[in-house]
Design a protein around this motif. Structure first.
Motif, PDB file in Angstrom:
ATOM      1  N   ARG A 117       0.830  -1.196   0.000  1.00 30.70           N
ATOM      2  CA  ARG A 117       0.000   0.000   0.000  1.00 30.70           C
ATOM      3  C   ARG A 117       0.873   1.257   0.000  1.00 30.70           C
ATOM      4  O   ARG A 117       1.845   1.315   0.737  1.00 30.70           O
ATOM      5  CB  ARG A 117      -0.919   0.018   1.233  1.00 30.70           C
ATOM      6  CG  ARG A 117      -1.921  -1.101   1.136  1.00 30.70           C
ATOM      7  CD  ARG A 117      -2.854  -1.283   2.280  1.00 30.70           C
ATOM      8  NE  ARG A 117      -3.442  -2.615   2.126  1.00 30.70           N
ATOM      9  CZ  ARG A 117      -4.540  -2.840   1.388  1.00 30.70           C
ATOM     10  NH1 ARG A 117      -5.158  -1.855   0.797  1.00 30.70           N
ATOM     11  NH2 ARG A 117      -4.983  -4.062   1.250  1.00 30.70           N
ATOM     12  N   CYS A 118       0.472   2.199  -0.813  1.00 33.60           N
ATOM     13  CA  CYS A 118       1.227   3.449  -0.867  1.00 33.60           C
ATOM     14  C   CYS A 118       0.876   4.289   0.359  1.00 33.60           C
ATOM     15  O   CYS A 118      -0.040   3.952   1.097  1.00 33.60           O
ATOM     16  CB  CYS A 118       0.926   4.218  -2.153  1.00 33.60           C
ATOM     17  SG  CYS A 118      -0.746   4.859  -2.266  1.00 33.60           S
ATOM     18  N   CYS A 121      -2.821   5.290   0.748  1.00 27.97           N
ATOM     19  CA  CYS A 121      -3.760   4.222   1.072  1.00 27.97           C
ATOM     20  C   CYS A 121      -3.445   3.543   2.406  1.00 27.97           C
ATOM     21  O   CYS A 121      -4.342   2.992   3.048  1.00 27.97           O
ATOM     22  CB  CYS A 121      -3.760   3.177  -0.041  1.00 27.97           C
ATOM     23  SG  CYS A 121      -4.357   3.836  -1.616  1.00 27.97           S
ATOM     24  N   ALA A 122      -2.182   3.566   2.825  1.00 20.07           N
ATOM     25  CA  ALA A 122      -1.803   2.902   4.076  1.00 20.07           C
ATOM     26  C   ALA A 122      -2.315   3.683   5.280  1.00 20.07           C
ATOM     27  O   ALA A 122      -2.722   3.097   6.285  1.00 20.07           O
ATOM     28  CB  ALA A 122      -0.286   2.751   4.166  1.00 20.07           C
TER      29      ALA A 122
ATOM     30  N   CYS B  81       0.381  -0.219  -5.517  1.00 18.51           N
ATOM     31  CA  CYS B  81      -0.481  -0.124  -4.344  1.00 18.51           C
ATOM     32  C   CYS B  81      -1.688  -1.045  -4.522  1.00 18.51           C
ATOM     33  O   CYS B  81      -2.385  -0.967  -5.528  1.00 18.51           O
ATOM     34  CB  CYS B  81      -0.956   1.311  -4.141  1.00 18.51           C
ATOM     35  SG  CYS B  81      -2.098   1.456  -2.743  1.00 18.51           S
ATOM     36  N   ASN B  82      -1.906  -1.900  -3.547  1.00 15.87           N
ATOM     37  CA  ASN B  82      -3.036  -2.835  -3.628  1.00 15.87           C
ATOM     38  C   ASN B  82      -4.388  -2.152  -3.457  1.00 15.87           C
ATOM     39  O   ASN B  82      -5.422  -2.747  -3.735  1.00 15.87           O
ATOM     40  CB  ASN B  82      -2.883  -3.930  -2.569  1.00 15.87           C
ATOM     41  CG  ASN B  82      -1.797  -4.923  -2.941  1.00 15.87           C
ATOM     42  OD1 ASN B  82      -1.468  -5.089  -4.112  1.00 15.87           O
ATOM     43  ND2 ASN B  82      -1.240  -5.582  -1.948  1.00 15.87           N
ATOM     44  N   ASP B  83      -4.364  -0.911  -2.980  1.00 15.03           N
ATOM     45  CA  ASP B  83      -5.625  -0.175  -2.826  1.00 15.03           C
ATOM     46  C   ASP B  83      -5.983   0.590  -4.094  1.00 15.03           C
ATOM     47  O   ASP B  83      -6.959   0.307  -4.755  1.00 15.03           O
ATOM     48  CB  ASP B  83      -5.513   0.815  -1.669  1.00 15.03           C
ATOM     49  CG  ASP B  83      -6.187   0.298  -0.412  1.00 15.03           C
ATOM     50  OD1 ASP B  83      -6.504  -0.904  -0.377  1.00 15.03           O
ATOM     51  OD2 ASP B  83      -6.393   1.084   0.525  1.00 15.03           O
ATOM     52  N   CYS B  84      -5.151   1.569  -4.444  1.00 19.24           N
ATOM     53  CA  CYS B  84      -5.500   2.449  -5.564  1.00 19.24           C
ATOM     54  C   CYS B  84      -4.955   1.937  -6.887  1.00 19.24           C
ATOM     55  O   CYS B  84      -5.270   2.476  -7.940  1.00 19.24           O
ATOM     56  CB  CYS B  84      -5.012   3.869  -5.310  1.00 19.24           C
ATOM     57  SG  CYS B  84      -3.212   4.013  -5.173  1.00 19.24           S
ATOM     58  N   ASN B  85      -4.125   0.904  -6.796  1.00 16.41           N
ATOM     59  CA  ASN B  85      -3.648   0.256  -8.012  1.00 16.41           C
ATOM     60  C   ASN B  85      -2.630   1.089  -8.794  1.00 16.41           C
ATOM     61  O   ASN B  85      -2.247   0.710  -9.892  1.00 16.41           O
ATOM     62  CB  ASN B  85      -4.835  -0.089  -8.920  1.00 16.41           C
ATOM     63  CG  ASN B  85      -4.707  -1.486  -9.463  1.00 16.41           C
ATOM     64  OD1 ASN B  85      -4.241  -2.377  -8.757  1.00 16.41           O
ATOM     65  ND2 ASN B  85      -5.084  -1.669 -10.694  1.00 16.41           N
ATOM     66  N   GLU B 108       3.520  -5.693   1.187  1.00 17.99           N
ATOM     67  CA  GLU B 108       2.679  -6.851   1.490  1.00 17.99           C
ATOM     68  C   GLU B 108       3.137  -8.124   0.799  1.00 17.99           C
ATOM     69  O   GLU B 108       2.953  -9.214   1.316  1.00 17.99           O
ATOM     70  CB  GLU B 108       1.223  -6.544   1.130  1.00 17.99           C
ATOM     71  CG  GLU B 108       0.652  -5.417   1.998  1.00 17.99           C
ATOM     72  CD  GLU B 108      -0.806  -5.121   1.713  1.00 17.99           C
ATOM     73  OE1 GLU B 108      -1.312  -5.562   0.670  1.00 17.99           O
ATOM     74  OE2 GLU B 108      -1.432  -4.420   2.539  1.00 17.99           O
TER      75      GLU B 108
END
Lengths: 124, 124
Positions: A117-118, A121-122, B81-85, B108
DNA sequence: ATCTCTGCAAATGTTTTGCATCAGC
DNA sequence: GCTGATGCAAAACATTTGCAGAGAT
């Protein structure tokens, strides 16, 4: 309930005997010779089913269509031949990349990808 | 000879100012606001042209559509980023993965891919 | 007999290409 | 004015889905 059909057995067999990750077209070609008349849609549907069931694992290389291999092989990485484009499994590797290659294999490049996560977002 | 058009300038600007790898749809959206009426085909054509000219480099993550960034950044890896991609550049990294992350980023998982020639192709 | 699985064909989503027109040089 | 670049629409390509019929239980 899940049924045992000739098509599924063929796809299963192909993946089992290959011992390396295969793409849907590769699976289609190989399984078609065991189960003639097999359709591409069935290959995709069966792959998806096997993924859901945890029988298969996806192997996604950068810039290439995904391949699939038996699940439960433990943590390992992969090697793609730049000539024939086949993908092979590697075992016991961490960071001494050239040490873990099978005999006769020549390493030309490697890619490392990190995911997480960047900052935005983290903390969000 | 190569011509300087509003569309190309827009695409150039977008990629220059982003400072991170972008996908064709991302580029399309951003460049469209600078050059209205811009077509998707032009985005793809311009990307390909810039790749050929060595102005752009492709960033291909496993299982995702390719992104593009300015060429000439030297050897580096990427973080998604796994959230915003979104995908970000990393610098000076080798194998101490968590050491090279920007502050606030959370690691992660990682993927390592090796490329080269298999025994059959290396000796053939 | 039931209900899942299959093959076909049509739908989808993404990237590419053909072509008439537009615009940089 | 010449020639490369553009936008649109159609084509290609890979993957997914709808549906009626075949096959496993």
């Amino acid at each position: 309930m899940e049924r045992t059909t000739a098509q599924r057995k063929a796809i299963h067999t192909v993946l089992e005997e290959a011992g390396r990750p295969m793409s849907p077209p590769e699976i289609f070609e190989a399984a078609r010779s065991i189960a003639p008349g097999l359709g591409m849609a069935t290959v995709y549907r069966t792959i998806k089913r096997m993924l859901d069931d945890g029988v298969l694992a996806a192997v996604e290389l950068p810039g290439e269509a995904p391949r699939y291999e038996r699940a439960g092989l433990g943590h390992h990485h992969h090697f793609r031949c730049n000539d024939c484009n086949k993908v092979f499994d590697l075992t016991g590797c961490a960071s001494a990349f050239d040490k873990c290659l099978p005999k006769g294999f020549a390493l030309e490049s490697h890619e490392i990808f990190l995911f997480g996560r960047c900052e935005t977002c983290a903390t969000g």
